[in-house]
Design a protein around this motif. Structure first.
Motif, PDB file in Angstrom:
ATOM      1  N   THR A  44       0.301   2.264  -8.310  1.00 39.66           N
ATOM      2  CA  THR A  44      -0.517   3.132  -9.153  1.00 39.66           C
ATOM      3  C   THR A  44      -1.920   3.252  -8.561  1.00 39.66           C
ATOM      4  OG1 THR A  44      -1.318   1.262 -10.466  1.00 39.66           O
ATOM      5  CG2 THR A  44       0.751   2.321 -11.184  1.00 39.66           C
ATOM      6  N   PRO A  45      -2.729   4.203  -9.055  1.00 32.91           N
ATOM      7  CA  PRO A  45      -4.117   4.284  -8.590  1.00 32.91           C
ATOM      8  C   PRO A  45      -4.871   2.963  -8.758  1.00 32.91           C
ATOM      9  CG  PRO A  45      -3.544   6.286  -9.762  1.00 32.91           C
ATOM     10  CD  PRO A  45      -2.378   5.356  -9.920  1.00 32.91           C
ATOM     11  N   LYS A  46      -4.638   2.257  -9.864  1.00 31.83           N
ATOM     12  CA  LYS A  46      -5.308   0.977 -10.087  1.00 31.83           C
ATOM     13  C   LYS A  46      -4.858  -0.052  -9.052  1.00 31.83           C
ATOM     14  CE  LYS A  46      -7.749  -2.209 -12.111  1.00 31.83           C
ATOM     15  NZ  LYS A  46      -9.215  -2.244 -11.875  1.00 31.83           N
ATOM     16  N   ILE A  47      -3.561  -0.083  -8.751  1.00 32.37           N
ATOM     17  CA  ILE A  47      -3.064  -1.010  -7.733  1.00 32.37           C
ATOM     18  C   ILE A  47      -3.691  -0.686  -6.377  1.00 32.37           C
ATOM     19  CG2 ILE A  47      -1.023  -1.654  -6.391  1.00 32.37           C
ATOM     20  CD1 ILE A  47       0.597  -1.500  -8.994  1.00 32.37           C
TER      21      ILE A  47
ATOM     22  N   ILE B 103      -3.249  -8.094  -8.461  1.00 32.10           N
ATOM     23  CA  ILE B 103      -2.293  -7.100  -7.948  1.00 32.10           C
ATOM     24  C   ILE B 103      -0.873  -7.471  -8.348  1.00 32.10           C
ATOM     25  CG2 ILE B 103      -1.267  -6.152  -5.831  1.00 32.10           C
ATOM     26  CD1 ILE B 103      -4.109  -6.397  -4.574  1.00 32.10           C
ATOM     27  N   THR B 104      -0.533  -8.745  -8.227  1.00 28.78           N
ATOM     28  CA  THR B 104       0.806  -9.188  -8.626  1.00 28.78           C
ATOM     29  C   THR B 104       1.032  -8.931 -10.106  1.00 28.78           C
ATOM     30  OG1 THR B 104       0.619 -10.954  -6.975  1.00 28.78           O
ATOM     31  CG2 THR B 104       2.435 -11.114  -8.524  1.00 28.78           C
ATOM     32  N   GLY B 105       0.017  -9.199 -10.921  1.00 35.54           N
ATOM     33  CA  GLY B 105       0.134  -8.935 -12.359  1.00 35.54           C
ATOM     34  C   GLY B 105       0.323  -7.459 -12.663  1.00 35.54           C
ATOM     35  N   LEU B 106      -0.365  -6.601 -11.916  1.00 34.02           N
ATOM     36  CA  LEU B 106      -0.217  -5.152 -12.128  1.00 34.02           C
ATOM     37  C   LEU B 106       1.201  -4.691 -11.797  1.00 34.02           C
ATOM     38  CD1 LEU B 106      -3.636  -3.936 -10.659  1.00 34.02           C
ATOM     39  CD2 LEU B 106      -2.903  -3.747 -13.057  1.00 34.02           C
TER      40      LEU B 106
ATOM     41  N   ARG C  37       0.821  -1.211   0.000  1.00 33.06           N
ATOM     42  CA  ARG C  37       0.000   0.000   0.000  1.00 33.06           C
ATOM     43  C   ARG C  37       0.858   1.266   0.000  1.00 33.06           C
ATOM     44  NH1 ARG C  37      -2.393  -1.215   4.318  1.00 33.06           N
ATOM     45  NH2 ARG C  37      -4.060  -2.453   3.396  1.00 33.06           N
ATOM     46  N   LYS C  38       1.996   1.212   0.706  1.00 34.52           N
ATOM     47  CA  LYS C  38       2.846   2.395   0.847  1.00 34.52           C
ATOM     48  C   LYS C  38       3.924   2.505  -0.237  1.00 34.52           C
ATOM     49  CE  LYS C  38       2.360   2.985   5.846  1.00 34.52           C
ATOM     50  NZ  LYS C  38       3.048   2.986   7.165  1.00 34.52           N
ATOM     51  N   ALA C  39       4.018   1.523  -1.105  1.00 34.25           N
ATOM     52  CA  ALA C  39       5.063   1.526  -2.130  1.00 34.25           C
ATOM     53  C   ALA C  39       4.879   2.712  -3.081  1.00 34.25           C
ATOM     54  CB  ALA C  39       5.031   0.228  -2.922  1.00 34.25           C
TER      55      ALA C  39
END
Length: 254
Positions: free
Chosen positions: A194-197, A245-248, A188-190
């Motif tokens: 991106t907005p989608k993530i 999420i991993t794919g994104l 979450r803090k990375a």
């Protein structure tokens, strides 16, 4: 069912790049736990149709990705890891398909899934270390590991209901739970999120609430079929989100 889309994941038949290699290598970790989860569900007649589908398609995906990752291996160390993994996988698969699922085979299966998990994790770490983008590669690995943890916790819940190492299962679920929550915060803090993530992570948070509620109802041999089904289904739903999420993260430009 949320898992239906997940079962068709990884459509392209070869590794696209290093981030994709980390993603698929990490997915092998998850599949080791997911197959055992499905097997334990079949023993206890939990979500039988879905569990059989999960088991069959997970085996197929593991086979395909093992071939892809071996072919893509950029150095002898990684090739050696996947050669070893292939040997353990052969033994694991023989337990899965050698007889009707039964408690008498479950302990051996879980011992083997631990060996597969260790080798698959070694391969994932090796691919991450070979990646040219340390930050993104690490995030792909962390997000991918969340998939494994979701399946590991569900597997341990079902093992506990079979009275298999009950104290150990409870301790391992607690450990995995803490690791899962901490990793969600890292993702979450990375800065790369991106907005989608972030949108998908918010969905993961909501799916985690349902899954965690099911885990909290750990009742050992008294677990009802409904409680076990709730854990099985919610673990699949959480897995589906974490796979996206991993794919994104894997598709981020480096």
């Amino acid at each position: 069912m949320a898992s239906a889309a997940l079962l068709g994941m990884s459509a392209h038949a070869q590794v696209a790049d290093m981030n994709d290699a980390i993603n698929k290598a990490g997915r092998q970790r998850m599949l080791s736990q997911r197959m055992s989860k499905a097997y334990l569900a079949l023993i206890q007649k939990v979500e039988t149709s879905s569990a059989q589908q999960v088991l069959d398609r997970s085996m197929s995906t593991f086979d395909r990705q093992l071939t892809e990752l071996k072919a893509y291996a950029p150095n002898p160390e990684i090739r050696d890891t996947y050669a070893k993994l292939e040997g353990v996988w052969s033994e694991f698969k023989s337990v899965l398909v050698g007889a009707v699922p039964g408690k008498e085979h479950a302990l051996k299966l879980m011992q083997l899934d631990g060996k597969i998990l260790a080798l698959a994790n070694q391969g994932t770490q090796q691919y991450e270390q070979t990646s040219g983008s340390a930050a993104v590669g690490k995030l792909v690995n962390i997000a991918g590991r969340q998939r494994m943890l979701s399946q590991r916790m569900a597997k341990l819940y079902l093992a506990n209901s079979l009275q298999m190492d009950t104290q150990g299962s409870i301790a391992e679920i607690a450990k995995s739970r803490g690791e899962f929550i901490a990793a969600l915060e890292v993702l979450r803090k990375a800065p790369e999120a991106t907005p989608k993530i972030k949108e998908e992570l918010a969905l993961a948070d909501s799916q985690w609430v349902f899954f965690d509620l099911g885990l909290s109802r750990l009742e050992g041999a008294r677990s009802s079929p409904k409680l076990m089904a709730d854990v099985f289904v919610s673990s699949e739903n959480l897995l589906s989100v974490m796979d996206r999420i991993t794919g994104l993260y894997s598709n981020l430009k480096t």
